[in-house]
Design a protein around this motif. Structure first.
Motif, PDB file in Angstrom:
ATOM      1  N   PRO A 109       0.798  -1.226   0.000  1.00 42.84           N
ATOM      2  CA  PRO A 109       0.000   0.000   0.000  1.00 42.84           C
ATOM      3  C   PRO A 109       0.831   1.277   0.000  1.00 42.84           C
ATOM      4  N   LEU A 110       1.967   1.263   0.706  1.00 46.91           N
ATOM      5  CA  LEU A 110       2.836   2.452   0.717  1.00 46.91           C
ATOM      6  C   LEU A 110       3.469   2.675  -0.650  1.00 46.91           C
ATOM      7  N   VAL A 111       3.858   1.586  -1.311  1.00 53.82           N
ATOM      8  CA  VAL A 111       4.409   1.702  -2.662  1.00 53.82           C
ATOM      9  C   VAL A 111       3.354   2.261  -3.609  1.00 53.82           C
ATOM     10  N   ASN A 112       2.122   1.801  -3.475  1.00 56.17           N
ATOM     11  CA  ASN A 112       1.047   2.305  -4.334  1.00 56.17           C
ATOM     12  C   ASN A 112       0.819   3.796  -4.123  1.00 56.17           C
ATOM     13  N   ASP A 113       0.880   4.245  -2.872  1.00 53.62           N
ATOM     14  CA  ASP A 113       0.754   5.684  -2.595  1.00 53.62           C
ATOM     15  C   ASP A 113       1.895   6.465  -3.245  1.00 53.62           C
ATOM     16  N   PHE A 114       3.087   5.876  -3.221  1.00 53.75           N
ATOM     17  CA  PHE A 114       4.249   6.534  -3.813  1.00 53.75           C
ATOM     18  C   PHE A 114       4.089   6.659  -5.330  1.00 53.75           C
ATOM     19  N   ILE A 115       3.547   5.611  -5.954  1.00 57.80           N
ATOM     20  CA  ILE A 115       3.315   5.650  -7.405  1.00 57.80           C
ATOM     21  C   ILE A 115       2.288   6.728  -7.760  1.00 57.80           C
ATOM     22  N   LEU A 116       1.279   6.897  -6.912  1.00 57.07           N
ATOM     23  CA  LEU A 116       0.285   7.942  -7.171  1.00 57.07           C
ATOM     24  C   LEU A 116       0.937   9.327  -7.164  1.00 57.07           C
ATOM     25  N   GLN A 117       1.941   9.517  -6.308  1.00 60.98           N
ATOM     26  CA  GLN A 117       2.649  10.794  -6.261  1.00 60.98           C
ATOM     27  C   GLN A 117       3.576  10.971  -7.464  1.00 60.98           C
ATOM     28  N   TYR A 118       4.172   9.857  -7.922  1.00 53.81           N
ATOM     29  CA  TYR A 118       5.178   9.921  -8.985  1.00 53.81           C
ATOM     30  C   TYR A 118       4.837   8.892 -10.061  1.00 53.81           C
ATOM     31  N   PRO A 119       3.847   9.180 -10.886  1.00 50.53           N
ATOM     32  CA  PRO A 119       3.354   8.187 -11.854  1.00 50.53           C
ATOM     33  C   PRO A 119       4.336   7.848 -12.968  1.00 50.53           C
ATOM     34  N   GLU A 120       5.441   8.608 -13.088  1.00 48.99           N
ATOM     35  CA  GLU A 120       6.429   8.282 -14.122  1.00 48.99           C
ATOM     36  C   GLU A 120       7.344   7.145 -13.709  1.00 48.99           C
ATOM     37  N   LEU A 280      11.833   7.293  -1.699  1.00 47.94           N
ATOM     38  CA  LEU A 280      11.037   6.157  -1.219  1.00 47.94           C
ATOM     39  C   LEU A 280      11.383   5.833   0.222  1.00 47.94           C
ATOM     40  N   LEU A 281      12.657   5.900   0.579  1.00 51.50           N
ATOM     41  CA  LEU A 281      13.065   5.686   1.974  1.00 51.50           C
ATOM     42  C   LEU A 281      12.401   6.706   2.895  1.00 51.50           C
ATOM     43  N   ASP A 282      12.407   7.955   2.483  1.00 56.20           N
ATOM     44  CA  ASP A 282      11.764   8.999   3.295  1.00 56.20           C
ATOM     45  C   ASP A 282      10.263   8.751   3.398  1.00 56.20           C
ATOM     46  N   HIS A 283       9.649   8.277   2.317  1.00 55.01           N
ATOM     47  CA  HIS A 283       8.225   7.969   2.294  1.00 55.01           C
ATOM     48  C   HIS A 283       7.906   6.846   3.294  1.00 55.01           C
ATOM     49  N   PHE A 284       8.728   5.791   3.284  1.00 57.64           N
ATOM     50  CA  PHE A 284       8.538   4.700   4.229  1.00 57.64           C
ATOM     51  C   PHE A 284       8.728   5.181   5.670  1.00 57.64           C
TER      52      PHE A 284
END
Length: 289
Positions: A109-120, A280-284
């Protein structure tokens, strides 16, 4: 004022032990590298390099000067990367791995949130309980649980997990409540991949061998068995917390509970950590810390 002429050239030669290789690294001619280093030595009134027809080596004075210059250049490179990263959005491929259950429940779920922020970004998340070789298999990052083995990987603690020993009220009303580790020998202990459970007694770690009539390599399977009153189980908090809160399970042997274990992000040792991995580390960390 610090004079820069010759510094980058000297550092490149010191690190490659070759004027030719240093010139290729810097994208200039060998003659220009030689002129700049000679001018630097004249300005410092010190010999920085020994030159022979076969090799180049650094003098004692050169070693001292190199250490200081390398630190300065590292700082400049980091400053330039920081400014560049502020103007860039993460893009390209990003490969990471995590344990199956924790990955499904928390990391995905955290990875999915990250992809929503950075769709590229083009993300590959591999869930596996095996300890994969990040370098050999081309992973940027791994999430790992518990005690880390010594390795050349860098590690960043994201969170922690707690191991609980618990059983259902039905089981405890039938077979009694264990109050000491020795009493586990009298109970049906549901096992995963290991035949022992981990505890802490008088400040020291202790492994206790257990036995029971069910061995299962699925934490969810063991959880279900414990809720249904088949036996006692030891599982991490992300399995049992809802059942503990609802009263379906009761925590046992609290005085012997093992100290919390780390949940880690590990990644190959690389001073030039890419923006996408760093972000991504900061996001986690922000979500789990």
């Amino acid at each position: 004022m610090f004079v820069w002429e010759g510094v980058s050239e000297f550092v490149a030669v010191a690190e490659t032990e070759s004027f030719t290789v240093a010139a290729k690294r810097l994208g200039i001619s060998t003659a220009q590298v030689s002129r700049q280093v000679s001018a630097l030595e004249n300005r410092l009134s010190a010999k920085l390099l020994y030159r022979t027809t076969r090799r180049v080596s650094v003098t004692e004075a050169g070693q001292t000067y190199y250490q200081h210059c390398r630190q300065v250049l590292n700082g400049l490179e980091e400053a330039e990367r920081t400014i560049t990263q502020l103007q860039q959005s993460p893009r390209g491929s990003l490969r990471l791995t995590a344990p199956v259950t924790y990955g499904e429940k928390t990391i995905a779920p955290l990875v999915n949130d990250f992809i929503l922020q950075y769709p590229e970004l083009d993300v590959q998340l591999k869930l596996s309980n095996q300890t994969l070789d990040l370098v050999a298999e081309g992973f940027d990052l791994a999430v790992r649980l518990g005690k880390l083995k010594d390795s050349s990987l860098m590690a960043r603690r994201l969170s922690s997990r707690t191991q609980y020993v618990c059983a259902s009220p039905r089981y405890l009303s039938t077979y009694g409540v264990p109050h000491s580790l020795s009493e586990l020998d009298q109970h049906n202990c549901l096992q995963g991949n290991l035949d022992y459970w981990r505890f802490q007694e008088q400040g020291r770690a202790r492994n206790v061998r257990v036995k029971g009539n069910l061995r299962c390599d699925s934490g969810w399977g063991l959880l279900d068995a414990a809720v249904k009153g088949i036996g006692i189980v030891q599982l991490p908090d992300y399995y049992v917390r809802p059942a503990l809160e609802s009263g379906q399970l009761i925590a046992l042997l609290a005085p012997f509970q093992e100290a919390d274990e780390g949940i880690w992000a590990v990644y190959p040792h690389n001073r030039h950590l890419s923006p996408k991995v760093r972000m991504l580390l900061d996001h986690f960390s922000a979500a789990l810390g």
